[in-house]
Design a protein around this motif. Structure first.
Motif, PDB file in Angstrom:
ATOM      1  N   SER A  84       6.313  45.252  48.230  1.00 20.70           N
ATOM      2  CA  SER A  84       6.541  46.460  48.982  1.00 20.70           C
ATOM      3  C   SER A  84       6.696  47.779  48.066  1.00 20.70           C
ATOM      4  N   ASN A  88       5.035  51.270  48.961  1.00 23.33           N
ATOM      5  CA  ASN A  88       6.059  52.482  48.671  1.00 23.33           C
ATOM      6  C   ASN A  88       4.908  53.516  48.244  1.00 23.33           C
ATOM      7  N   TYR A 104      15.224  62.689  51.824  1.00 22.84           N
ATOM      8  CA  TYR A 104      15.403  61.195  51.257  1.00 22.84           C
ATOM      9  C   TYR A 104      16.722  60.671  51.144  1.00 22.84           C
ATOM     10  N   ASN A 108      19.690  54.865  46.941  1.00 20.63           N
ATOM     11  CA  ASN A 108      18.595  54.327  47.123  1.00 20.63           C
ATOM     12  C   ASN A 108      18.129  53.686  45.804  1.00 20.63           C
ATOM     13  N   TYR A 109      16.792  52.887  46.264  1.00 22.90           N
ATOM     14  CA  TYR A 109      16.263  52.120  45.025  1.00 22.90           C
ATOM     15  C   TYR A 109      15.677  53.185  44.189  1.00 22.90           C
ATOM     16  N   CYS A 155      15.814  53.706  53.605  1.00 23.45           N
ATOM     17  CA  CYS A 155      15.967  52.389  53.417  1.00 23.45           C
ATOM     18  C   CYS A 155      16.732  51.674  54.192  1.00 23.45           C
ATOM     19  N   ASN A 156      16.305  50.497  54.973  1.00 24.42           N
ATOM     20  CA  ASN A 156      17.332  49.999  55.952  1.00 24.42           C
ATOM     21  C   ASN A 156      16.839  48.281  55.864  1.00 24.42           C
ATOM     22  N   ASN A 158      20.226  49.152  53.490  1.00 22.92           N
ATOM     23  CA  ASN A 158      19.959  49.843  52.400  1.00 22.92           C
ATOM     24  C   ASN A 158      20.308  49.269  51.099  1.00 22.92           C
ATOM     25  N   ASN A 159      19.329  49.530  50.094  1.00 21.95           N
ATOM     26  CA  ASN A 159      19.679  49.319  48.779  1.00 21.95           C
ATOM     27  C   ASN A 159      20.065  50.445  48.134  1.00 21.95           C
ATOM     28  N   SER A 186       9.879  53.862  56.238  1.00 21.84           N
ATOM     29  CA  SER A 186      11.065  53.048  56.304  1.00 21.84           C
ATOM     30  C   SER A 186      10.843  51.827  55.494  1.00 21.84           C
ATOM     31  N   ASP A 187      11.684  51.815  54.255  1.00 17.37           N
ATOM     32  CA  ASP A 187      11.549  50.603  53.362  1.00 17.37           C
ATOM     33  C   ASP A 187      12.473  49.561  53.996  1.00 17.37           C
ATOM     34  N   GLU A 188      11.723  48.475  54.356  1.00 17.20           N
ATOM     35  CA  GLU A 188      12.680  47.289  55.143  1.00 17.20           C
ATOM     36  C   GLU A 188      12.654  46.160  54.428  1.00 17.20           C
TER      37      GLU A 188
END
Ligand SMILES: Cc1ncc(COP(=O)(O)O)c(C=O)c1O
Length: 370
Positions: A84, A88, A104, A108-109, A155-156, A158-159, A186-188
């Motif tokens: 991923s 991204n 943002y 987060n990561y 990010c969900n 969430n990290n 959305s980073d999933e």
């Protein structure tokens, strides 16, 4: 171009293989091919010609990805990427330009935040709040929208908090993105690693300008495959694919082959169940341990092999993490590397006795600073 250091990845890259107890990992302890492929498949893999394959991913694999989401999508809505992380990277590279603004989510990561700032994009950080069970206050998000807003990036799950966005907040975010006519990214990648075993709602297909990125590194325990994907409109996927020609061309054919089997419905469920059982067991262990350690305030996460603990100590998050690393050979990640000072992240996805070994060392460290 002045690239920012990706502090989280750098610190992990340099030390994760050096310490006795690496509790900086956010995924579940990796699987072996022998655990997930039948013996016929193992034989088959040895006889497979190592083609380049399809540079956007085999149709078979892209269909399996579609099956995870909504039937309204087709394989033209999917690009297979090298983790991923590449997905991204492509989202930022293809859609944003210097002078644009993104809203943002933090903590987060931080891959997207560092990268966007490095490209000259203004990153407006919008914190999720622990007093709201790690949710966004939608008024905070709205207040950051301007005519230059080109993307809202979340990010969900969430990290680093392991929190899930509530339905109400998801609906609100979709509405804000529609009103602003901006991208919703959305980073999933942690979806599928929910502790109650119920896959959370995805943003996939929420708007024409929604991009969902995910992969096999976390919930599926297969980071070594380097297999991810991006789901979006056909136009977006086609543009991202044309940039992917420059990044990695395509994912290793072997990874695509294995991933196509992993994502078969029954096998996928089996792997995600294993993840759930393992995470529940280890999280209980971690929470029991934390009851006797007032240096940390832990909010129970809802997903992923991570929790973001408030650090009740005058030390900065980096001071704490470096001290622990250098003197007790345990690696955690510092809140600063996630965009929020005053916290540390625990990863609890490794085998239970390994996690316990790391926690015992942390207890030893805590005795010296009380
Ligand atoms: C939120 C998030 N996105 C993306 C990545 C990159 O993961 P991968 O490229 O292995 O899928 C990570 C890795 O930790 C992550 O935490």
């Amino acid at each position: 171009m002045n690239f920012e250091i990706f502090e989280l990845e750098r610190n992990q890259s340099l030390f994760e293989n050096e310490v006795d107890f690496n509790l900086s990992e956010s995924g579940v302890h990796p699987l072996k091919l022998s655990e997930i492929l039948t013996s016929d498949e193992q034989d088959e893999i040895l006889e497979t010609n190592l083609f380049y394959g399809y540079t956007n991913g085999t149709p078979e694999l892209r269909q399996r990805v579609v099956d995870i989401y909504t039937p309204e999508l087709s394989i033209e809505n999917v690009l297979i990427t090298s983790g991923s992380a590449e997905a991204n990277f492509l989202a930022v590279m293809t859609q944003l330009e210097p002078g644009d603004e993104i809203i943002y989510m933090v903590p987060n990561y931080l891959q997207i935040g560092h990268l966007a700032r490095s490209f000259g994009i203004t990153v407006k950080e919008c914190p999720i709040r622990q007093d709201l069970a790690w949710q966004w206050d939608l008024d905070d998000v709205k207040a950051l929208v301007t005519p230059k807003t080109k993307m809202i990036a979340v990010c969900n799950p969430n990290n680093p908090t392991g929190a899930l966005m509530s339905d109400e907040v998801m609906d609100g975010v979709i509405e804000i993105a529609q009103d602003a006519n901006c991208w919703l990214l959305s980073d999933e990648v942690y979806r599928g690693a929910e502790l109650d075993g119920v896959e959370c709602r995805s943003f996939a297909g929420a708007t024409d300008k929604t991009i969902v990125n995910a992969g096999l590194s976390k919930a599926y325990s297969l980071p070594g495959l380097r297999l991810g994907w991006s789901v979006g409109s056909k136009e977006y996927i086609s543009r991202a694919w044309s940039f992917h020609d420059y990044t990695v061309i395509n994912v290793a054919y072997l990874s695509d082959w294995v991933a196509s089997r992993i994502l078969e419905s029954d096998r996928r469920k089996k792997i995600l169940n294993r993840t759930k059982d393992h995470l529940n067991h280890n999280l209980n262990m971690l929470c029991d341990w934390a009851k006797n350690e007032p240096t940390f305030t832990i909010t129970r996460p809802q997903a992923a092999a991570i929790t973001f603990a408030k650090l009740n100590s005058p030390m900065s998050s980096e001071e704490f993490v470096f001290n622990l690393r250098d003197n007790y050979s345990v690696l955690l990640t510092a809140g600063k590397w996630h965009g929020m000072e005053g916290y540390v992240r625990f990863g609890y996805g490794t085998p239970a006795d390994y996690v316990q070994g790391g926690l015992d060392r942390i207890s030893d460290f805590l005795k010296t600073i009380k």
